[in-house]
Design an enzyme around this catalytic site. Structure first.
Site, short mmCIF file in Angstrom:
data_model
loop_
_atom_site.label_atom_id
_atom_site.label_comp_id
_atom_site.label_asym_id
_atom_site.label_seq_id
_atom_site.Cartn_x
_atom_site.Cartn_y
_atom_site.Cartn_z
N CYS A 35 0.72 -1.27 0.05
CA CYS A 35 -0.13 -0.04 0.29
C CYS A 35 0.77 1.33 0.06
CB CYS A 35 -0.91 0.02 1.11
SG CYS A 35 -0.11 0.22 2.85
N CYS A 105 -2.84 -1.08 8.59
CA CYS A 105 -2.60 0.21 9.16
C CYS A 105 -2.25 0.09 10.67
CB CYS A 105 -3.52 1.19 9.04
SG CYS A 105 -3.76 1.47 6.96
#
Length: 128
Positions: A35, A105
């Site tokens: 990402c 995350c």
């Protein structure tokens, strides 16, 4: 249902503890190649092993910034040993949840803290 909780949006729009600690006792940097998110955590730890200050720099999406911000809030003022036990699930729960595809995350935030603590121990000549 909104994509992000109000807490995620608050920590994204008004992140806490952003910045650099120039004389940090521990610095950790982690990233996710898929990402493109990159997190760097800075720790200032006193002689009693308490995290007196923590700052972060994150290049990434709203979830990455919010996870970094919340993680710093959760470990500030805590003993190093307790900070090591912080899980990505605890970060996500403190943010009132993250979408499943954004859970990585919160993992990055956990790993950045662990990396900074490893650096702290390394600088002190300790093994973990």
């Amino acid at each position: 249902m909104a994509l992000y909780s109000e807490k995620v949006m608050e920590h994204f729009i008004h992140p806490k503890n952003v910045g650099v600690i120039e004389d940090a006792d521990g610095v950790g940097e982690v990233g996710n190649a898929k990402c493109g998110d990159i997190m760097r955590m800075y720790l200032k730890i006193n002689e009693e092993g308490i995290i007196e200050d923590v700052k972060f720099e994150t290049f990434g999406c709203a979830s990455a910034i919010a996870s970094s911000s919340m993680a710093t809030e959760l470990i500030k003022g805590q003993p190093v040993e307790k900070a090591l036990t912080l899980t990505n699930q605890a970060v996500a729960e403190a943010l009132d949840g993250l979408p499943a595809y954004k859970m990585h995350c919160s993992v990055l935030a956990q790993e950045a803290i662990q990396s900074a603590i490893e650096d702290y121990h390394h600088k002190k000549g300790e093994t973990t």
